[in-house]
Write a protein that holds these residues in place. Structure first.
Motif, short mmCIF file in Angstrom:
data_model
loop_
_atom_site.label_atom_id
_atom_site.label_comp_id
_atom_site.label_asym_id
_atom_site.label_seq_id
_atom_site.Cartn_x
_atom_site.Cartn_y
_atom_site.Cartn_z
N ASP A 1 22.60 -7.03 -11.73
CA ASP A 1 21.81 -8.01 -11.57
C ASP A 1 20.55 -7.40 -10.78
O ASP A 1 19.33 -7.86 -10.91
CB ASP A 1 22.24 -9.31 -10.92
N LYS A 2 20.82 -6.55 -9.73
CA LYS A 2 19.80 -5.98 -8.86
C LYS A 2 18.76 -5.08 -9.80
O LYS A 2 17.62 -5.54 -9.76
CB LYS A 2 20.41 -5.33 -7.72
N ARG A 3 19.31 -4.38 -10.67
CA ARG A 3 18.48 -3.56 -11.67
C ARG A 3 17.90 -4.48 -12.24
O ARG A 3 16.59 -4.22 -12.76
CB ARG A 3 19.18 -2.50 -12.43
N ALA A 4 18.24 -5.70 -13.05
CA ALA A 4 17.58 -6.56 -14.01
C ALA A 4 16.57 -7.38 -13.18
O ALA A 4 15.43 -7.47 -13.61
CB ALA A 4 18.45 -7.59 -14.35
N ALA A 5 16.62 -7.54 -11.92
CA ALA A 5 15.55 -8.18 -10.95
C ALA A 5 14.56 -7.33 -10.76
O ALA A 5 13.12 -7.91 -10.82
CB ALA A 5 16.28 -8.69 -9.91
N VAL A 6 14.71 -5.93 -10.48
CA VAL A 6 13.59 -5.20 -10.55
C VAL A 6 12.93 -5.10 -11.85
O VAL A 6 11.67 -5.15 -12.00
CB VAL A 6 13.92 -3.70 -9.86
N ARG A 7 13.49 -4.78 -12.84
CA ARG A 7 13.18 -4.68 -14.23
C ARG A 7 12.41 -5.65 -14.68
O ARG A 7 11.07 -5.52 -15.65
CB ARG A 7 14.27 -4.38 -15.24
N ALA A 8 12.46 -6.95 -14.41
CA ALA A 8 11.83 -8.20 -14.98
C ALA A 8 10.40 -8.25 -14.03
O ALA A 8 9.64 -9.16 -14.50
CB ALA A 8 12.70 -9.36 -14.54
N ASP B 1 2.78 -3.47 -10.09
CA ASP B 1 1.88 -4.07 -9.35
C ASP B 1 2.31 -5.51 -8.77
O ASP B 1 1.48 -6.09 -7.84
CB ASP B 1 0.72 -4.12 -9.89
N ARG B 2 3.39 -6.12 -9.23
CA ARG B 2 3.62 -7.35 -8.81
C ARG B 2 5.22 -7.41 -7.99
O ARG B 2 5.52 -8.59 -7.51
CB ARG B 2 3.95 -8.41 -9.84
N LEU B 3 5.63 -6.33 -7.73
CA LEU B 3 6.81 -6.09 -7.02
C LEU B 3 6.80 -6.88 -5.54
O LEU B 3 5.72 -6.24 -4.94
CB LEU B 3 7.42 -5.10 -6.79
N ASP B 4 7.52 -7.61 -5.12
CA ASP B 4 7.57 -8.08 -3.60
C ASP B 4 8.41 -7.13 -2.83
O ASP B 4 9.57 -7.43 -2.57
CB ASP B 4 7.94 -9.70 -3.53
N VAL B 5 7.71 -6.11 -2.37
CA VAL B 5 8.63 -4.93 -1.84
C VAL B 5 8.84 -5.32 -0.53
O VAL B 5 7.97 -5.81 0.53
CB VAL B 5 7.65 -3.74 -1.82
N VAL B 6 9.97 -5.36 -0.12
CA VAL B 6 10.54 -5.52 1.33
C VAL B 6 11.11 -4.27 2.07
O VAL B 6 11.28 -4.33 3.23
CB VAL B 6 11.62 -6.62 1.52
N ALA C 1 0.74 -1.15 0.07
CA ALA C 1 0.02 0.10 -0.03
C ALA C 1 0.96 1.17 0.14
O ALA C 1 0.80 2.26 -0.72
CB ALA C 1 -0.88 -0.04 1.29
N ALA C 2 2.01 1.34 0.71
CA ALA C 2 2.82 2.38 1.14
C ALA C 2 3.50 2.72 -0.42
O ALA C 2 3.42 3.68 -0.98
CB ALA C 2 3.96 2.34 1.83
N HIS C 3 3.86 1.68 -1.09
CA HIS C 3 4.53 1.93 -2.38
C HIS C 3 3.31 2.31 -3.41
O HIS C 3 4.02 3.20 -4.23
CB HIS C 3 5.10 0.11 -2.76
N GLY C 4 2.30 2.02 -3.26
CA GLY C 4 1.40 2.55 -4.20
C GLY C 4 1.07 4.17 -3.97
O GLY C 4 0.86 4.83 -4.83
N ARG C 5 0.99 4.39 -2.61
CA ARG C 5 0.62 5.70 -2.30
C ARG C 5 2.02 6.55 -2.73
O ARG C 5 1.74 7.62 -3.16
CB ARG C 5 0.41 5.97 -0.83
N ALA C 6 3.21 5.98 -2.39
CA ALA C 6 4.42 6.95 -2.95
C ALA C 6 4.32 7.13 -4.42
O ALA C 6 4.67 8.23 -4.97
CB ALA C 6 5.77 5.96 -2.44
N LEU C 7 3.96 6.08 -5.40
CA LEU C 7 3.85 6.29 -6.94
C LEU C 7 2.64 7.39 -6.92
O LEU C 7 2.99 7.87 -7.91
CB LEU C 7 3.43 5.04 -7.37
N SER C 8 1.57 7.35 -6.52
CA SER C 8 0.51 8.29 -6.88
C SER C 8 0.84 9.49 -6.43
O SER C 8 0.24 10.32 -7.06
CB SER C 8 -0.95 7.52 -5.93
N ARG C 9 1.66 9.70 -5.39
CA ARG C 9 2.18 11.15 -5.06
C ARG C 9 3.45 11.43 -5.65
O ARG C 9 3.91 12.53 -5.43
CB ARG C 9 2.35 11.31 -3.41
#
Length: 167
Positions: free
Chosen positions: A129-136, A140-145, A102-110
């Protein structure tokens, strides 16, 4: 430092400029109230080493992209120079997987400046590899930790809704 002062628990005033100066707080003689907030939100189920690692990675993103968050260089009494650091505290929060999503979505919307750390990044060992992992993965499906956010105090406070201060 008074946590209520720094976290912006009070609301109702209009957002101030993101690069605004610190102001004296009416609460105490030595308390400083910043117009902006730097916050890191971590998923509550991370191991201690993961929390520290994620926090370090996230804040490096803010510091490298937003020069206004960086203060002046330091020097000790022997004139030994040290690198500059953030000009204000970094507040660390924690929350559930749902809170992070939810916080990720709110940060994006703002459209707030943000850095993201996903679960997939623990399996990578280098920047490419880190950038490629996010890019893949679709947004809406990111497993944000972990999520770092910077902006006007009230806006960041709204992004963090449901999170609690890290113990």
């Amino acid at each position: 430092m008074n946590i209520e002062n720094v976290t912006g628990a009070t609301t109702g005033s209009a957002p101030r400029p993101t690069a605004g100066p610190a102001t004296e707080s009416p609460v105490g003689d030595s308390a400083v109230r910043f117009d902006t907030k730097i916050a890191v939100l971590l998923r509550e189920d991370l191991e201690t080493w993961q929390r520290l690692n994620v926090t370090a990675f996230l804040v490096s993103g803010l510091g490298s992209a937003l020069p206004e968050v960086i203060g002046e260089p330091y020097a000790d009494a022997g004139d030994v120079p040290y690198l500059p650091m953030f000009r204000q505290p970094v507040l660390v929060f924690e929350g559930t997987k749902e809170t992070l999503t939810a916080a990720h979505g709110r940060a994006l919307s703002r459209a707030l400046p943000r850095a993201v750390f996903t679960a997939d990044l623990f399996a990578t060992g280098n920047d490419r590899d880190k950038r490629a992992a996010v890019r893949a993965v679709r947004t809406d499906r990111l497993d944000v930790v972990g999520l770092a956010v910077y902006g006007p105090r009230n806006a960041v406070g709204k992004v963090l809704k449901g999170a609690r201060m890290h113990p």
